[in-house]
Design an enzyme around this catalytic site. Structure first.
Site, short mmCIF file in Angstrom:
data_model
loop_
_atom_site.label_atom_id
_atom_site.label_comp_id
_atom_site.label_asym_id
_atom_site.label_seq_id
_atom_site.Cartn_x
_atom_site.Cartn_y
_atom_site.Cartn_z
N ILE A 1 0.81 -1.05 -0.03
CA ILE A 1 0.01 0.08 0.12
C ILE A 1 1.05 1.19 0.12
O ILE A 1 0.75 2.27 -0.62
CB ILE A 1 -0.78 -0.05 1.18
CG1 ILE A 1 -1.88 -1.27 1.11
CG2 ILE A 1 -1.91 1.21 1.38
CD1 ILE A 1 -2.66 -1.45 2.25
N ASP B 1 11.45 2.33 6.26
CA ASP B 1 10.88 1.21 6.21
C ASP B 1 12.12 0.18 6.78
O ASP B 1 13.27 0.36 6.12
CB ASP B 1 10.50 0.50 5.04
CG ASP B 1 9.72 -0.83 5.05
OD1 ASP B 1 10.22 -1.80 5.68
OD2 ASP B 1 8.54 -0.98 4.67
N THR C 1 -4.12 5.46 7.37
CA THR C 1 -5.17 4.22 6.94
C THR C 1 -4.53 2.74 7.36
O THR C 1 -5.02 2.01 7.00
CB THR C 1 -5.21 4.10 5.22
OG1 THR C 1 -3.99 4.20 4.80
CG2 THR C 1 -5.94 5.49 4.92
N ARG D 1 -3.27 1.54 11.19
CA ARG D 1 -4.23 0.91 12.33
C ARG D 1 -4.22 2.20 13.30
O ARG D 1 -3.37 2.98 13.46
CB ARG D 1 -3.47 -0.26 12.85
CG ARG D 1 -3.81 -1.51 12.22
CD ARG D 1 -5.37 -2.12 12.25
NE ARG D 1 -5.53 -3.15 11.49
CZ ARG D 1 -5.91 -3.22 10.47
NH1 ARG D 1 -6.20 -2.32 9.39
NH2 ARG D 1 -6.22 -4.48 9.68
N ASP E 1 -8.44 6.99 9.13
CA ASP E 1 -9.78 6.06 8.69
C ASP E 1 -9.67 4.84 9.76
O ASP E 1 -10.57 4.07 9.76
CB ASP E 1 -9.12 5.40 7.42
CG ASP E 1 -10.04 4.39 6.97
OD1 ASP E 1 -11.30 4.79 6.78
OD2 ASP E 1 -9.76 3.45 6.60
N GLU F 1 -11.21 1.90 18.04
CA GLU F 1 -12.42 2.11 17.22
C GLU F 1 -13.52 0.82 17.14
O GLU F 1 -14.82 1.02 16.91
CB GLU F 1 -11.78 1.96 15.65
CG GLU F 1 -11.23 0.50 15.24
CD GLU F 1 -10.61 0.68 13.76
OE1 GLU F 1 -10.06 1.60 13.32
OE2 GLU F 1 -10.92 -0.28 12.85
P1 NAI Z 1 2.54 -5.01 3.83
O1 NAI Z 1 2.95 -5.92 4.82
O2 NAI Z 1 2.65 -5.10 2.37
O3 NAI Z 1 3.68 -3.77 4.18
C1 NAI Z 1 4.04 -3.40 5.35
C2 NAI Z 1 5.47 -2.49 5.38
O4 NAI Z 1 5.28 -1.71 6.59
C3 NAI Z 1 6.46 -3.71 5.21
O5 NAI Z 1 7.35 -3.26 4.26
C4 NAI Z 1 7.23 -3.66 6.51
O6 NAI Z 1 8.56 -3.63 6.49
C5 NAI Z 1 6.86 -1.99 6.94
N1 NAI Z 1 7.03 -1.59 8.45
C6 NAI Z 1 6.85 -2.48 9.35
N2 NAI Z 1 7.21 -1.59 10.64
C7 NAI Z 1 7.45 -0.46 10.16
C8 NAI Z 1 7.98 0.53 10.86
N3 NAI Z 1 8.10 0.65 12.26
N4 NAI Z 1 8.45 1.95 10.18
C9 NAI Z 1 8.48 1.79 8.76
N5 NAI Z 1 7.83 0.63 7.98
C10 NAI Z 1 7.59 -0.62 8.89
O7 NAI Z 1 1.17 -4.48 4.29
P2 NAI Z 1 0.01 -3.48 3.45
O8 NAI Z 1 -0.62 -4.58 2.58
O9 NAI Z 1 1.04 -2.72 2.68
O10 NAI Z 1 -0.58 -2.80 4.51
C11 NAI Z 1 -0.09 -1.94 5.44
C12 NAI Z 1 -1.32 -1.85 6.65
O11 NAI Z 1 -2.26 -1.26 6.08
C13 NAI Z 1 -1.58 -3.29 7.33
O12 NAI Z 1 -0.76 -3.78 8.24
C14 NAI Z 1 -3.16 -2.91 7.67
O13 NAI Z 1 -2.87 -2.63 9.17
C15 NAI Z 1 -3.38 -1.71 7.00
N6 NAI Z 1 -4.51 -1.88 6.19
C16 NAI Z 1 -5.69 -0.76 6.23
C17 NAI Z 1 -6.92 -1.03 5.57
C18 NAI Z 1 -8.01 -0.02 5.66
O14 NAI Z 1 -9.20 -0.50 5.19
N7 NAI Z 1 -8.01 1.01 6.49
C19 NAI Z 1 -7.11 -2.28 4.66
C20 NAI Z 1 -5.91 -3.00 4.41
C21 NAI Z 1 -4.68 -2.90 5.36
#
Ligand code: NAI
Length: 336
Positions: A159, A178, A237, A239, A263, A268
């Site tokens: 994302i 990251d 967006t 958590r 969001d 929540e």
């Molecule tokens: P992803 O697993 O592809 O990417 C997460 C990235 O965050 C990884 O590259 C990881 O190394 C990095 N990361 C972890 N800790 C970090 C830190 N302290 N500082 C910087 N980077 C860090 O996950 P994706 O698919 O991109 O989703 C990200 C988050 O979005 C999900 O974990 C979920 O909580 C949230 N989400 C929210 C939605 C919504 O409707 N609001 C829907 C889908 C996901």
């Protein structure tokens, strides 16, 4: 052959709309019971007699719920989400595997993060109600040009990367942090990685795209907020737990924050996804946040697109099928 029985918690009309047509597939040996209740330690007993449970972001599998599910013989926990901070992985370890939908529509969430930014920056949320009330004044609706501004992306997973690419299209400087940098991608898209502290100091806009883990809880707290530029716009967006809400409210009251597009919210699960319009809001922090003119809160809807709902239904049923027919867990959530 007896059908595999699944207890589907926290069902909404849109879940049925997308799951039910797929469940008509005769080869799919699943019987799904759609329950309105959220899964918690108090409601876990409803899973009695089922083989698996299907849950969403505000269902909670804590140690007590995990123990009950295990005792009831639940063999699989399938999340209809990507994030899995609501499941105590230690508590289910070696007892019940859990699977998720790792990527249902990263574009949906990235586009939504950008829409929160555009709305807050140009104040279209205020213009909308103002004009409907016959007030055509522009006073107070001034925004800023994004071209040339610096945006900091925290978390460049699926994302975060798409968000960065969209904002590069606006002609913004994109910096990112990251622990696992995607250097080739960054070079190809003109994105610069930097340390988080530097990102917080330099960014005009900060967008959170990392998961909520114990280490990331309240990543944006008092100190982080104090180090940001005055007038920064924060978009979350990811958590709710990534931001210390109390510290954010303090910074908002001190006029140090240009805008916050949220969001997701720390607490929540008491409110989001449900209609509470006839009640008094008991959560004082949520109520306070709602009073700021430069805070835009939505109810965890970034994913909420036709494409994402379809993908969630398809992958979730495939997760169940692969496990119960073949013992396979391609989307298993692993304890780090
Ligand atoms: P992803 O697993 O592809 O990417 C997460 C990235 O965050 C990884 O590259 C990881 O190394 C990095 N990361 C972890 N800790 C970090 C830190 N302290 N500082 C910087 N980077 C860090 O996950 P994706 O698919 O991109 O989703 C990200 C988050 O979005 C999900 O974990 C979920 O909580 C949230 N989400 C929210 C939605 C919504 O409707 N609001 C829907 C889908 C996901």
């Amino acid at each position: 052959m007896n059908k595999i029985k699944i207890a589907f918690f926290d069902t909404k009309p849109y879940d049925r709309f997308y799951f039910e047509p797929l469940l008509q597939e005769p080869a799919l040996n699943l019987h799904v019971k759609f329950l309105q209740a959220r899964l918690t330690a108090d409601t876990a007993a409803l899973a009695g007699g089922f083989d698996g449970v299907c849950i969403f972001v505000n269902d909670t599998v804590d140690a007590t719920a995990a123990e009950i599910l295990h005792r009831l013989g639940i063999k699989l926990i399938a999340l209809r989400s990507a994030g899995f901070n609501n499941v105590d992985l230690e508590a289910i370890r070696g007892k019940i595997p859990a699977v998720r939908v790792p990527a249902y529509s990263p574009h949906a969430v990235a586009e939504y993060a950008v829409s929160l930014l555009l709305t807050l920056n140009r104040k279209t949320h205020k213009a909308y109600s103002r004009i409907r009330d016959g007030n055509f004044s522009l006073v107070g609706l001034e925004g800023a040009v994004l071209h040339g501004k610096t945006v900091g992306i925290i978390g460049t997973g699926l994302i975060g990367r798409i968000t960065a690419e969209i904002l590069r299209g606006f002609g913004m400087e994109v910096i990112a942090s990251d622990p696992y940098p995607q250097t080739e991608w960054a070079a190809a898209h003109g994105v610069q990685y930097t340390e988080r502290a530097d990102l917080l100091r330099r960014s005009d806009i900060i967008s959170l795209h990392c998961p909520l883990t114990p280490e990331n809880r309240r990543l944006i707290g008092r100190e982080a907020l104090a180090s940001m530029k005055s007038g920064v716009i924060i978009i979350n967006t990811g958590r709710g737990g990534l931001i210390d809400t109390r510290a954010l409210i303090k910074a908002l009251k001190e006029n140090r924050i240009g805008g916050a597009g949220l969001d997701v919210y720390e607490e929540e699960d008491g409110y989001f996804f449900e209609d509470h319009s006839g009640e008094v809001i008991q959560d004082d922090m949520l109520a306070r946040l709602l009073t700021f003119p430069n805070v835009l809160i939505t109810s965890h809807q970034a994913f909420f697109t036709h494409e994402a709902l379809q993908e969630i239904a398809k992958t979730t049923l495939e997760n169940f099928r692969l496990f119960f027919e073949k013992g396979e867990l391609p989307n298993e959530i692993k304890v780090q």
